[in-house]
Scaffold this motif. Structure first.
Motif, mmCIF file in Angstrom:
data_model
loop_
_atom_site.group_PDB
_atom_site.id
_atom_site.type_symbol
_atom_site.label_atom_id
_atom_site.label_comp_id
_atom_site.label_asym_id
_atom_site.label_seq_id
_atom_site.Cartn_x
_atom_site.Cartn_y
_atom_site.Cartn_z
ATOM 1 N N ILE A 137 14.000 -18.506 1.656
ATOM 2 C CA ILE A 137 12.990 -17.594 1.120
ATOM 3 C C ILE A 137 12.537 -18.101 -0.238
ATOM 4 N N GLY A 138 11.252 -18.498 -0.332
ATOM 5 C CA GLY A 138 10.702 -19.014 -1.586
ATOM 6 C C GLY A 138 10.383 -20.489 -1.486
ATOM 7 N N LEU A 139 9.121 -20.816 -1.254
ATOM 8 C CA LEU A 139 8.696 -22.206 -1.043
ATOM 9 C C LEU A 139 7.775 -22.668 -2.168
ATOM 10 N N GLY A 140 8.154 -22.369 -3.394
ATOM 11 C CA GLY A 140 7.349 -22.731 -4.547
ATOM 12 C C GLY A 140 7.523 -24.172 -4.972
ATOM 13 N N GLU A 200 18.420 -26.019 11.223
ATOM 14 C CA GLU A 200 17.328 -25.201 11.747
ATOM 15 C C GLU A 200 16.906 -24.197 10.683
ATOM 16 N N LEU A 201 15.662 -24.274 10.230
ATOM 17 C CA LEU A 201 15.199 -23.392 9.172
ATOM 18 C C LEU A 201 14.225 -22.343 9.681
ATOM 19 N N THR A 202 14.373 -21.150 9.126
ATOM 20 C CA THR A 202 13.358 -20.111 9.203
ATOM 21 C C THR A 202 12.915 -19.869 7.774
ATOM 22 N N VAL A 203 11.629 -20.008 7.507
ATOM 23 C CA VAL A 203 11.143 -19.967 6.130
ATOM 24 C C VAL A 203 10.281 -18.736 5.894
ATOM 25 N N CYS A 204 10.268 -18.306 4.629
ATOM 26 C CA CYS A 204 9.527 -17.101 4.251
ATOM 27 C C CYS A 204 8.982 -17.282 2.845
ATOM 28 N N ASP A 205 7.721 -16.902 2.649
ATOM 29 C CA ASP A 205 7.089 -16.991 1.336
ATOM 30 C C ASP A 205 5.909 -16.020 1.325
ATOM 31 N N LEU A 206 5.471 -15.663 0.138
ATOM 32 C CA LEU A 206 4.281 -14.816 0.042
ATOM 33 C C LEU A 206 3.031 -15.531 0.553
ATOM 34 N N ASP A 207 3.045 -16.871 0.500
ATOM 35 C CA ASP A 207 1.904 -17.684 0.912
ATOM 36 C C ASP A 207 2.314 -18.552 2.097
ATOM 37 N N LYS A 246 4.182 -27.895 5.984
ATOM 38 C CA LYS A 246 5.036 -29.064 6.259
ATOM 39 C C LYS A 246 6.302 -28.651 6.991
ATOM 40 N N HIS A 247 6.845 -27.505 6.617
ATOM 41 C CA HIS A 247 8.081 -27.038 7.250
ATOM 42 C C HIS A 247 7.842 -26.713 8.722
ATOM 43 N N LYS A 291 10.730 -22.299 11.724
ATOM 44 C CA LYS A 291 10.117 -21.060 12.190
ATOM 45 C C LYS A 291 9.649 -20.251 10.982
ATOM 46 N N TRP A 292 8.722 -19.356 11.217
ATOM 47 C CA TRP A 292 8.169 -18.529 10.143
ATOM 48 C C TRP A 292 8.740 -17.113 10.220
#
Length: 303
Positions: free
Chosen positions: A6-9, A25-32, A38-39, A45-46
């Motif tokens: 969480i947080g891809l700044g 295995e990543l699940t990613v999360c960001d406000l944008d 790229k991920h 996953k989102w």
């Protein structure tokens, strides 16, 4: 491992790519969501909320702007605390306020999960290239178990109980701010006194004056962009946390407080969105000296 990130700044985005490249295995999360392109292209996953990133994860990373943001990510609606449970580990890489770090860790442990504070240093090139430095606080056995995964992003230094990772990061940033300010004063004094800038720089990278700041950051001054990858807004946030830690520890820290005032002046003079090394430009402008120098300088965030 299955990892929620969480947080891809500026730092979290490139750092987390190294976890994917390392086979996790990543699940990613960001406000944008745009920061996740790229991920997602590499198979991540989102997640639309922090809680969704937590679900099914072995480890949950967070790396956001500061205390207010990490508190919201953990305690807010659909936050980490609404979904985390036994067997999971939360690793926070945010530069945070130590008391809040300890409080959030207690909240996580109350859910049956484990908590590690592991803020980082090493600039954007370190995040990109997997050689950041991570200062870890919390359960030592958990850190050692996760060390192979954590080290995909850079060296891990175990610092002690919960909160010691954050304290060490604040001390690291404390020294950097002092070094950056001193670097500007020394280079400007030498140049105004008749030493050619290339000779001054070479001399001040060796001996008693040597510092990472002189090696890594001086080229951003020479190019005149003063490193926009880390802004004066971020500097003032960190310096506020640093002075707060000094107050909590009961230390005089007179140099740190003077340096905080210099960064505040740079912030007021040039704007909070400007690069961190505008604290050096203050000295240049006051002395009527330019530290521009021709060279094949590659911005560190492109290395």
């Amino acid at each position: 491992m299955r990892i929620g990130f969480i947080g891809l700044g500026t730092m979290g985005g490139p750092a987390s790519l190294n976890l994917i490249k390392g086979g996790h295995e990543l699940t990613v999360c960001d406000l944008d969501r745009g920061r996740a392109e790229k991920h997602l292209a590499l198979g991540a996953k989102w997640a639309s909320t922090p809680a969704e990133a937590v679900q099914g994860a072995d480890v949950i990373y967070t790396m956001v702007f500061g205390p207010k943001q990490i508190d919201a990510v953990l305690r807010g609606e659909n936050g980490v605390l609404s979904a985390i449970g036994p067997g999971q580990v939360w690793i926070d890489m945010t530069t945070n306020e130590p008391a809040l770090t300890r409080a959030l860790a207690a909240d996580v442990r109350a859910k049956g999960a484990e908590a590690i504070d592991a803020p980082v240093t090493g600039a954007v090139d370190g995040a990109r290239n997997g050689n950041m430095t991570q200062f870890a606080g919390g359960d030592e056995a958990t850190v050692e178990r996760l060390r192979p995964m954590m080290e995909l992003m850079g060296a891990v230094h175990y610092m002690g109980p919960t909160g010691t990772g954050v304290i060490t990061k604040l001390a690291s940033n404390q020294l950097w701010a002092i070094h950056a300010t001193a670097m500007g004063e020394a280079l400007v004094m030498a140049v105004k006194s008749g030493v050619e800038l290339p000779r001054a720089w070479e001399a001040l990278k060796i001996g008693a004056a040597e510092s990472w700041c002189m090696h890594h950051d001086a080229p951003s001054v020479f190019q005149g962009h003063y490193d926009p990858s880390f802004t004066l807004d971020l500097c003032m946030k960190d310096l506020g946390l640093i002075v707060g830690a000094c107050d909590a520890a009961g230390t005089e820290s007179s140099v740190t407080r003077l340096v905080r005032d210099r960064f505040q002046k740079a912030h007021e003079t040039y704007g909070g969105d400007k690069g961190e090394l505008h604290v050096v430009r203050l000295e240049e402008d006051a002395a009527g000296v330019s530290l521009r120098m021709d060279g094949d300088w590659v911005p560190h965030w492109e290395k």
